[in-house]
Write an enzyme that holds these catalytic residues in place. Sequence first.
Site, PDB file in Angstrom:
ATOM      1  N   ASN A  91      14.019  61.075 -69.209  1.00 26.83           N
ATOM      2  CA  ASN A  91      12.606  60.688 -69.160  1.00 26.83           C
ATOM      3  C   ASN A  91      12.394  59.635 -70.237  1.00 26.83           C
ATOM      4  O   ASN A  91      12.332  59.957 -71.419  1.00 26.83           O
ATOM      5  CB  ASN A  91      11.733  61.933 -69.405  1.00 26.83           C
ATOM      6  CG  ASN A  91      10.260  61.593 -69.488  1.00 26.83           C
ATOM      7  OD1 ASN A  91       9.859  60.460 -69.220  1.00 26.83           O
ATOM      8  ND2 ASN A  91       9.454  62.572 -69.857  1.00 26.83           N
ATOM      9  N   TRP A  92      12.301  58.403 -69.811  1.00 23.66           N
ATOM     10  CA  TRP A  92      12.189  57.298 -70.769  1.00 23.66           C
ATOM     11  C   TRP A  92      10.788  57.192 -71.376  1.00 23.66           C
ATOM     12  O   TRP A  92      10.574  56.404 -72.304  1.00 23.66           O
ATOM     13  CB  TRP A  92      12.564  55.972 -70.102  1.00 23.66           C
ATOM     14  CG  TRP A  92      14.021  55.832 -69.779  1.00 23.66           C
ATOM     15  CD1 TRP A  92      15.027  56.711 -70.106  1.00 23.66           C
ATOM     16  CD2 TRP A  92      14.649  54.748 -69.062  1.00 23.66           C
ATOM     17  NE1 TRP A  92      16.232  56.238 -69.638  1.00 23.66           N
ATOM     18  CE2 TRP A  92      16.030  55.036 -68.996  1.00 23.66           C
ATOM     19  CE3 TRP A  92      14.175  53.571 -68.471  1.00 23.66           C
ATOM     20  CZ2 TRP A  92      16.932  54.178 -68.365  1.00 23.66           C
ATOM     21  CZ3 TRP A  92      15.067  52.723 -67.840  1.00 23.66           C
ATOM     22  CH2 TRP A  92      16.441  53.027 -67.793  1.00 23.66           C
ATOM     23  N   LYS A  93       9.834  57.920 -70.835  1.00 25.34           N
ATOM     24  CA  LYS A  93       8.445  57.891 -71.329  1.00 25.34           C
ATOM     25  C   LYS A  93       7.959  56.425 -71.399  1.00 25.34           C
ATOM     26  O   LYS A  93       8.373  55.607 -70.584  1.00 25.34           O
ATOM     27  CB  LYS A  93       8.341  58.637 -72.667  1.00 25.34           C
ATOM     28  CG  LYS A  93       8.946  60.056 -72.557  1.00 25.34           C
ATOM     29  CD  LYS A  93       8.670  60.944 -73.736  1.00 25.34           C
ATOM     30  CE  LYS A  93       9.323  62.305 -73.488  1.00 25.34           C
ATOM     31  NZ  LYS A  93       9.032  63.267 -74.553  1.00 25.34           N
ATOM     32  N   HIS A 126       4.021  67.099 -67.065  1.00 22.72           N
ATOM     33  CA  HIS A 126       4.671  66.973 -68.382  1.00 22.72           C
ATOM     34  C   HIS A 126       3.671  67.343 -69.478  1.00 22.72           C
ATOM     35  O   HIS A 126       2.491  67.024 -69.387  1.00 22.72           O
ATOM     36  CB  HIS A 126       5.191  65.548 -68.588  1.00 22.72           C
ATOM     37  CG  HIS A 126       6.102  65.458 -69.778  1.00 22.72           C
ATOM     38  ND1 HIS A 126       5.611  65.357 -71.056  1.00 22.72           N
ATOM     39  CD2 HIS A 126       7.442  65.516 -69.884  1.00 22.72           C
ATOM     40  CE1 HIS A 126       6.634  65.347 -71.904  1.00 22.72           C
ATOM     41  NE2 HIS A 126       7.756  65.440 -71.222  1.00 22.72           N
ATOM     42  N   GLU A 152       3.061  66.095 -72.259  1.00 22.66           N
ATOM     43  CA  GLU A 152       2.309  64.983 -72.852  1.00 22.66           C
ATOM     44  C   GLU A 152       1.097  64.630 -71.984  1.00 22.66           C
ATOM     45  O   GLU A 152       0.095  64.135 -72.493  1.00 22.66           O
ATOM     46  CB  GLU A 152       3.241  63.779 -73.060  1.00 22.66           C
ATOM     47  CG  GLU A 152       4.122  64.016 -74.284  1.00 22.66           C
ATOM     48  CD  GLU A 152       5.504  63.419 -74.206  1.00 22.66           C
ATOM     49  OE1 GLU A 152       5.743  62.527 -73.384  1.00 22.66           O
ATOM     50  OE2 GLU A 152       6.375  63.880 -74.979  1.00 22.66           O
ATOM     51  N   GLU A 186       9.949  73.151 -70.902  1.00 26.09           N
ATOM     52  CA  GLU A 186       9.878  72.297 -72.089  1.00 26.09           C
ATOM     53  C   GLU A 186       8.898  72.916 -73.094  1.00 26.09           C
ATOM     54  O   GLU A 186       7.689  72.701 -72.986  1.00 26.09           O
ATOM     55  CB  GLU A 186       9.399  70.891 -71.705  1.00 26.09           C
ATOM     56  CG  GLU A 186      10.354  70.152 -70.797  1.00 26.09           C
ATOM     57  CD  GLU A 186      10.237  68.643 -70.977  1.00 26.09           C
ATOM     58  OE1 GLU A 186      11.278  68.003 -71.145  1.00 26.09           O
ATOM     59  OE2 GLU A 186       9.108  68.108 -70.987  1.00 26.09           O
ATOM     60  N   GLY A 228      10.390  66.122 -78.942  1.00 24.33           N
ATOM     61  CA  GLY A 228      10.325  65.009 -79.877  1.00 24.33           C
ATOM     62  C   GLY A 228      10.272  65.454 -81.331  1.00 24.33           C
ATOM     63  O   GLY A 228       9.957  64.656 -82.219  1.00 24.33           O
ATOM     64  N   GLY A 281      14.115  61.438 -76.019  1.00 31.43           N
ATOM     65  CA  GLY A 281      14.664  60.483 -76.982  1.00 31.43           C
ATOM     66  C   GLY A 281      16.137  60.152 -76.772  1.00 31.43           C
ATOM     67  O   GLY A 281      16.530  58.983 -76.821  1.00 31.43           O
TER      68      GLY A 281
HETATM   69  P1  13P Z   1      12.759  64.859 -76.387  1.00 31.45           P
HETATM   70  O1  13P Z   1      14.126  65.021 -75.766  1.00 31.45           O
HETATM   71  O2  13P Z   1      12.526  63.535 -77.020  1.00 31.45           O
HETATM   72  O3  13P Z   1      12.425  66.032 -77.263  1.00 31.45           O
HETATM   73  O4  13P Z   1      11.710  64.916 -75.159  1.00 31.45           O
HETATM   74  C1  13P Z   1      11.818  65.904 -74.224  1.00 31.45           C
HETATM   75  C2  13P Z   1      10.920  65.600 -73.076  1.00 31.45           C
HETATM   76  O5  13P Z   1       9.715  65.626 -73.201  1.00 31.45           O
HETATM   77  C3  13P Z   1      11.529  65.217 -71.804  1.00 31.45           C
HETATM   78  O6  13P Z   1      10.579  65.172 -70.783  1.00 31.45           O
END
Ligand code: 13P
Length: 257
Positions: A10-12, A95, A97, A169, A175, A237
Site C-alpha cells: 500500500n503505497w498510500k 483502511h 487512515e 491492521e 507506521g 512503509g
Molecule cells: P506500515 O507498514 O507503514 O505500518 O503501514 C501499514 C499499512 O497501513 C498498510 O495498509
Amino acid sequence: MPRRPLVVGNWKMNLSAAKGRELARAVADGLPPGAVDVALCPTFVHLFPVADVLRGSRVRLGAQDMFFESSGAYTGEVSPAMIAETGATFVILGHSERRHTIGHLEDDWMINRKVRAALAAHLTPILCVGETLAQRDARQTLDVLTFQLTAGLVGVSADAAERLVVAYEPVWAIGTGRNATPAQAQEAHAHLRRLLADHWAAAAAQAVRILYGGSVKPENARELMAQADVDGGLIGGASLKADSYLGIVSAALAAKG
Ligand code: 13P
C-alpha cells in the site's frame, strides 16, 4: 487446499508517477519464483502508468479506495468500473487512515456498501479491520474486530469467500515501527476466521486470506507469516523500497513454503 500467501504493497500518498513506475519495474523484475501472490496499490492517478509497467508480469495492481456508486454526481470519487478499467484487480477498503485519520471519512455502513460494490464489479476487496490503542488497552480488541468484520460483510454471501481478503491492521501498529507480536496477530486472525466460519461455514472461512498489516519489515515478516492464520501482509512503509518489499515477499515464501 492451503491458502496461497498474498503480499500487498500500500503505497498510500507517496511517490511520483515516475518513481512509482521505477519501483513497480524493480518489484516485477526482482520477484522470486514461488507460490505467492503479489500486488501493488498506488494512488488513483498512478494506476494507469503503473499498470503499463506491470502488464505481462506476475505482479497485480490494486487501488487504495473506491466509491460504491457506479456513476453520477459524486465529485472526486472513483467508481468500481473506473478502477477495473485501469487493470486493477484488488481494492483496499476501510483502511484505518480513512476510518480514523482523514477526518473520520468512513463508517462501517459505507465500507460494507463498498465491499459489495467491489465484488459486484469482479474486484477483490481487501477489507481492513483493526482496533485503536485505547480499544486494545480497554480489552475491546476482539469486540471491535467482531463488529467491523460483521458490519463489513452484511449481505455478502459465502460464494464471495474465495475472492475476499481481510486485513487485520491494529491502528497502533501502523507506521509506528511497533508491530503486533506474532501471538497477538495469530489471536486476532484466528478470531476473524472463527467469525467467518460462524457467518458462512468452516470451508468458506478456510478459503479467505487474512493479511496482517502494521510495521511489517523483512526482519519481522517471517515470524508473523509463520502463524497458522496469517496468510500474508499488507505493507505500508516497507513497500516503498524494492529491496525491503521483496525481502518481505521472500519471507512469506519461506514462512509458507
Ligand atoms: P506500515 O507498514 O507503514 O505500518 O503501514 C501499514 C499499512 O497501513 C498498510 O495498509
